[in-house]
Design an enzyme around this catalytic site. Sequence first.
Site, mmCIF file in Angstrom:
data_model
loop_
_atom_site.group_PDB
_atom_site.id
_atom_site.type_symbol
_atom_site.label_atom_id
_atom_site.label_comp_id
_atom_site.label_asym_id
_atom_site.label_seq_id
_atom_site.Cartn_x
_atom_site.Cartn_y
_atom_site.Cartn_z
ATOM 1 N N ASN A 1 -1.807 -13.754 32.408
ATOM 2 C CA ASN A 1 -0.433 -13.929 31.935
ATOM 3 C C ASN A 1 0.461 -14.140 33.151
ATOM 4 O O ASN A 1 0.723 -13.193 33.893
ATOM 5 C CB ASN A 1 -0.004 -12.674 31.149
ATOM 6 N N LYS B 1 3.526 -14.753 33.166
ATOM 7 C CA LYS B 1 4.923 -14.346 32.911
ATOM 8 C C LYS B 1 5.850 -15.475 33.394
ATOM 9 O O LYS B 1 5.462 -16.634 33.315
ATOM 10 C CB LYS B 1 5.214 -13.007 33.557
ATOM 11 N N GLU C 1 7.442 -6.581 27.570
ATOM 12 C CA GLU C 1 8.632 -7.179 28.188
ATOM 13 C C GLU C 1 9.482 -7.891 27.154
ATOM 14 O O GLU C 1 10.682 -8.099 27.363
ATOM 15 C CB GLU C 1 8.206 -8.116 29.329
ATOM 16 N N GLU D 1 -1.637 -2.402 26.388
ATOM 17 C CA GLU D 1 -0.936 -2.409 27.672
ATOM 18 C C GLU D 1 0.048 -1.241 27.713
ATOM 19 O O GLU D 1 1.181 -1.370 27.224
ATOM 20 C CB GLU D 1 -0.160 -3.715 27.852
ATOM 21 N N GLY E 1 2.802 -3.789 35.973
ATOM 22 C CA GLY E 1 3.520 -4.153 37.197
ATOM 23 C C GLY E 1 3.831 -2.975 38.099
ATOM 24 O O GLY E 1 4.633 -3.099 39.025
ATOM 25 N N SER F 1 -1.718 -3.510 35.596
ATOM 26 C CA SER F 1 -2.159 -3.319 36.982
ATOM 27 C C SER F 1 -3.664 -3.471 37.154
ATOM 28 O O SER F 1 -4.288 -2.741 37.928
ATOM 29 C CB SER F 1 -1.683 -1.963 37.511
HETATM 30 P P1 13P Z 1 0.314 -6.609 35.672
HETATM 31 O O1 13P Z 1 -1.150 -6.965 35.708
HETATM 32 O O2 13P Z 1 1.117 -7.373 36.694
HETATM 33 O O3 13P Z 1 0.528 -5.145 35.708
HETATM 34 O O4 13P Z 1 0.873 -7.119 34.255
HETATM 35 C C1 13P Z 1 0.186 -6.752 33.106
HETATM 36 C C2 13P Z 1 0.722 -7.516 31.961
HETATM 37 O O5 13P Z 1 1.796 -7.240 31.487
HETATM 38 C C3 13P Z 1 -0.083 -8.624 31.432
HETATM 39 O O6 13P Z 1 0.416 -9.081 30.219
#
Ligand code: 13P
Length: 255
Positions: free
Chosen positions: A8, A10, A100, A170, A176, A216
């Site tokens: 992802n 983002k 998010e 998640e 993050g 993470s």
């Molecule tokens: P990170 O791997 O950067 O923590 O993000 C996880 C995430 O939200 C994937 O959709």
Amino acid sequence: MKPWIVGNWKMNGSRKMVREYVPAFLDGLLESGELAARVHVALCPPFPYLGEMSSLLTSYPVRVGAQNVNQHENGYYTGEVSASMLSELGVTLCIVGHSERRHGHGESNALIGEKVKILLAGGIAPLVCIGETQAERDADDHQRVVEAQLESALQDLPAGAASEILIGYEPVWAIGTGVNATPEQAEEMHGHIRGWLTGRFGSGDGATIPILYGGSVTPENARALMSRPEVNGALVGGSSLKPEMLVSLLQQSLS
Ligand code: 13P
């Protein structure tokens, strides 16, 4: 179950990045043909890059996914994107209910349920994200929160829907932050989610829905997380932004 690795991006990337990333990622993935055959892989860039990424990936074993969709077919929804538009761009998977969007854009459980339905109707596999906040976990409320998210997202589905759906667990506190759920925490929650899914869809269909862990995930911790029997894949944010890092994560996951 064949595991899934979903990247992802983002709101990151550029056209330049797409053009450089895809060949480098494919080189790494296909270097060992066996690797590509042992895992489902999907990349989810921002909307503007979906078409180009699909073209670059045509005939390769990597799916292209979107990060969001509108719940309506079309109409007066300025700034929104429909499932059929995504389909035209070669999208076969779509993340819905990411924290998010729940927390930053006020998306409710009910809205996420509508998005799941429009995706299924359009032949796009919904990757439904669920997960608790730190405060909810501290209050020992995490299992109830996740059950409520599942309940709204997966109600009144058409027959056969279970074979199209994926779940992404998640925990919000792990996204993050560099603090991943421990393999034990992931295993426990995935087991709980699996119990809910088999209760809802029966012991056949309910056992085949992949449950991915996200938050993470890195090449360093992927192996320990993915070695847990209830962890059927990883939903990867930051570590998916560099092709060599995602390839390394894939190698670790399957080692
Ligand atoms: P990170 O791997 O950067 O923590 O993000 C996880 C995430 O939200 C994937 O959709």
